[in-house]
Design a protein around this motif. Structure first.
Motif, short mmCIF file in Angstrom:
data_model
loop_
_atom_site.label_atom_id
_atom_site.label_comp_id
_atom_site.label_asym_id
_atom_site.label_seq_id
_atom_site.Cartn_x
_atom_site.Cartn_y
_atom_site.Cartn_z
N PHE A 249 56.17 131.18 88.95
CA PHE A 249 55.65 129.80 89.44
C PHE A 249 55.79 128.76 88.28
CE2 PHE A 249 52.58 132.55 91.79
CZ PHE A 249 53.00 131.70 93.18
N SER A 250 55.98 128.91 86.88
CA SER A 250 56.20 128.21 86.06
C SER A 250 57.66 127.64 86.18
CB SER A 250 55.91 128.71 84.44
OG SER A 250 54.75 129.04 84.32
N LYS A 251 58.58 128.41 86.21
CA LYS A 251 60.07 128.10 86.37
C LYS A 251 60.37 127.11 87.78
CE LYS A 251 62.20 132.00 83.96
NZ LYS A 251 63.22 133.11 84.04
N LEU A 252 59.55 127.58 88.79
CA LEU A 252 59.55 126.74 89.95
C LEU A 252 59.06 125.24 89.63
CD1 LEU A 252 58.62 129.27 92.68
CD2 LEU A 252 60.84 128.50 92.40
N ASN A 253 57.96 125.19 89.07
CA ASN A 253 57.27 124.00 88.62
C ASN A 253 58.39 122.96 87.66
OD1 ASN A 253 54.97 124.58 89.75
ND2 ASN A 253 53.81 125.12 87.81
N ILE A 254 58.98 123.58 87.03
CA ILE A 254 59.81 122.97 86.14
C ILE A 254 61.28 122.52 86.85
CG2 ILE A 254 61.34 123.15 83.69
CD1 ILE A 254 58.31 122.89 83.62
N ILE A 255 61.58 123.39 87.72
CA ILE A 255 62.86 123.21 88.49
C ILE A 255 62.42 121.83 89.49
CG2 ILE A 255 64.25 123.96 90.43
CD1 ILE A 255 64.24 126.73 88.99
N VAL A 256 61.34 121.75 89.97
CA VAL A 256 61.10 120.88 90.89
C VAL A 256 60.91 119.57 90.15
CG1 VAL A 256 59.41 119.66 92.38
CG2 VAL A 256 60.04 122.07 92.44
N THR A 257 60.45 119.65 88.80
CA THR A 257 60.23 118.41 87.76
C THR A 257 61.44 118.00 87.42
OG1 THR A 257 58.04 119.53 87.08
CG2 THR A 257 59.04 117.66 85.91
N PHE A 258 62.49 118.78 87.09
CA PHE A 258 63.84 118.44 86.67
C PHE A 258 64.38 117.80 87.77
CE2 PHE A 258 63.80 121.04 82.83
CZ PHE A 258 64.26 120.03 81.99
N ALA A 259 64.33 118.34 89.15
CA ALA A 259 65.03 117.50 90.13
C ALA A 259 64.61 116.02 90.38
CB ALA A 259 64.84 118.52 91.65
N ILE A 260 62.95 115.95 90.48
CA ILE A 260 62.62 114.79 90.55
C ILE A 260 63.03 113.75 89.62
CG2 ILE A 260 60.42 113.17 90.37
CD1 ILE A 260 59.19 115.80 91.54
N LEU A 261 63.13 114.48 88.11
CA LEU A 261 63.70 113.53 87.08
C LEU A 261 65.17 113.19 87.27
CD1 LEU A 261 63.42 112.50 84.02
CD2 LEU A 261 64.07 114.60 83.33
N LEU A 262 65.84 114.00 87.82
CA LEU A 262 67.48 113.54 87.69
C LEU A 262 67.66 112.87 88.84
CD1 LEU A 262 68.93 117.15 87.34
CD2 LEU A 262 69.02 115.47 85.80
N PHE A 263 66.79 112.80 90.15
CA PHE A 263 66.78 111.88 91.24
C PHE A 263 66.40 110.41 90.69
CE2 PHE A 263 64.48 109.51 94.40
CZ PHE A 263 65.34 109.45 95.61
N ILE A 264 65.36 110.35 89.86
CA ILE A 264 65.17 108.89 89.48
C ILE A 264 66.12 108.43 88.24
CG2 ILE A 264 63.27 107.66 88.12
CD1 ILE A 264 61.24 109.76 89.25
N PHE A 265 66.46 109.28 87.58
CA PHE A 265 67.49 109.20 86.57
C PHE A 265 68.89 108.55 87.19
CE2 PHE A 265 70.95 109.81 83.46
CZ PHE A 265 70.23 109.30 82.34
N PHE A 266 69.53 109.14 88.28
CA PHE A 266 70.66 108.79 88.92
C PHE A 266 70.42 107.65 89.95
CE2 PHE A 266 71.84 112.83 86.98
CZ PHE A 266 72.80 112.35 86.36
N THR A 267 69.44 107.07 90.32
CA THR A 267 69.13 106.38 91.46
C THR A 267 68.44 105.03 90.75
OG1 THR A 267 66.82 107.29 91.89
CG2 THR A 267 68.98 107.73 93.36
N SER A 268 68.50 105.08 89.26
CA SER A 268 68.20 103.82 88.56
C SER A 268 69.16 103.51 87.76
CB SER A 268 66.69 103.96 87.76
OG SER A 268 65.81 104.67 88.89
N ASP A 269 68.60 102.67 86.86
CA ASP A 269 69.54 101.82 85.68
C ASP A 269 69.43 102.92 84.75
OD1 ASP A 269 70.81 100.47 83.75
OD2 ASP A 269 69.97 98.59 84.32
N ILE A 270 70.72 103.89 84.54
CA ILE A 270 70.69 104.86 83.48
C ILE A 270 70.69 104.10 81.83
CG2 ILE A 270 72.13 106.50 82.66
CD1 ILE A 270 73.11 107.24 85.38
N LYS A 271 71.45 103.14 81.83
CA LYS A 271 71.61 102.59 80.62
C LYS A 271 70.08 101.92 80.09
CE LYS A 271 73.87 98.84 77.95
NZ LYS A 271 74.70 97.67 78.11
N ALA A 272 69.51 101.35 80.95
CA ALA A 272 68.24 100.91 80.69
C ALA A 272 67.26 101.88 80.36
CB ALA A 272 67.57 99.88 81.64
#
Length: 331
Positions: A249-272
């Motif tokens: 369950f912990s690994k699944l939680n972190i995978i989902v968290t990283f997926a959300i993180l990457l989504f926000i990261f690459f759909t926003s201003d990466i440099k900022a």
């Protein structure tokens, strides 16, 4: 038979009695109990708040001293023992247990609040201060509360080979059975209340998210359903043990968290994002001591500290007890 069992197990009997009595009081006098708990919580934070600050700073210093001294080389186990879990597994379990749903909600809510309500005046931009103070409340001090007590318990269990009880950490200093039993009873009660607080906050966060995205008003019934569902999953995870439950369950939680993180990261201003992260982290490290002790311009004031930092420090202490007990149970 049942009565004989409870007489034999004093710690369990007293703990259940206290928790059951408190539950009945809260159930039949909910509003009064809520007000009493709220006023007591505020009193504790106002009275012990600055002690929490000094304790948190002290925990960070203590861990640094241990890490860079000869004591940091002591292995929690046999000299030939190897880590049972990989770094990835340990990291997933630590963050899932230590932060939980707060990773998702507070990561957005808190910087926004701090931006709109700066904790202290600074020459830095409001965005930098908001992230810096958020890092402070979720950073080194929080993990130091967990880490220092975990080291104490781990040393007692795996090096000194003490019994799997929190009171084992004081056996060498006190032979009083009453004191040791009291420590274990307080630990059990704190663990139960800590789990209640964690689940309660988590379910209200989920309920609030459902209300927001659906434009509806899911009230108490939905909250109760969420509580039952989350508790059932948690019980199943604990019942399956570390390898088949908690770790997965912990690994699944972190995978989902990283997926959300990457989504926000690459759909926003990466440099900022990178500039803001590096700048805020740098200032967090530079300002760590005055923020930790609320010195001078870095003192947000008693009202702000009571509503935020004192609350967090008390919460980390409680959750630290919960996770130490989970550690004692499974590791």
């Amino acid at each position: 038979m049942i009565l004989k069992y409870f007489r034999k197990h004093t710690i369990l009997s007293v703990s259940i009695s206290i928790i059951f009595t408190f539950t009945l009081i809260v159930f039949f006098a909910t509003e009064t109990s809520y007000k009493a708990i709220e006023s007591t919580s505020l009193w504790v934070r106002n009275y012990f708040g600055y002690f929490y600050l000094y304790l948190g700073f002290g925990c960070v210093l203590a861990l640094l001293i241990i890490a860079f001294s000869k004591y940091g080389k002591i292995k929690l186990g046999k000299p030939s023992s190897k880590p049972e879990y990989s770094l990835w597994s340990w990291t997933a379990m630590l963050y899932s247990a230590g932060m939980g749903s707060g990773i998702l909600l507070r990561a957005v809510q808190e910087p926004v609040f701090m931006h709109q309500n700066p904790p202290f005046s600074s020459n830095l931009s409001a965005e930098t201060v908001a992230l810096e103070f958020t890092f402070y409340q979720w950073g080194l001090t929080a993990w130091a509360f967990y880490g220092l007590f975990a080291v104490i318990v781990g040393y007692a269990l795996h090096v000194k080979k003490k019994k799997v009880r929190i009171s084992s950490t004081i056996e060498d200093y006190s032979k009083s059975e009453t004191l040791k039993n009291s420590v274990d009873i307080i630990t059990i009660i704190t663990t139960v209340f800590g789990l209640i607080a964690a689940i309660g906050l988590g379910t209200t966060q989920i309920n609030g998210g459902l209300n927001h995205i659906s434009n509806q008003d899911f009230e108490l019934t939905t909250t109760i359903i969420l509580c039952v569902l989350i508790s059932a999953i948690a019980c199943y995870s604990a019942w399956q043990g570390v390898n088949k439950g908690i770790k997965i369950f912990s690994k699944l939680n972190i995978i989902v968290t990283f997926a959300i993180l990457l989504f926000i990261f690459f759909t926003s201003d990466i440099k900022a994002i990178l500039i803001a992260f590096v700048t805020s982290t740098y200032n967090y490290i530079i300002d760590f001591v005055p923020m930790s002790l609320a010195l001078g311009d870095y003192n947000p004031g008693l009202d702000f500290l009571t509503g935020w930092t004192f609350y967090y420090w008390a919460f980390w202490l409680v959750l630290g007890t919960v996770y130490r007990n989970i550690y004692c149970t499974y590791f």
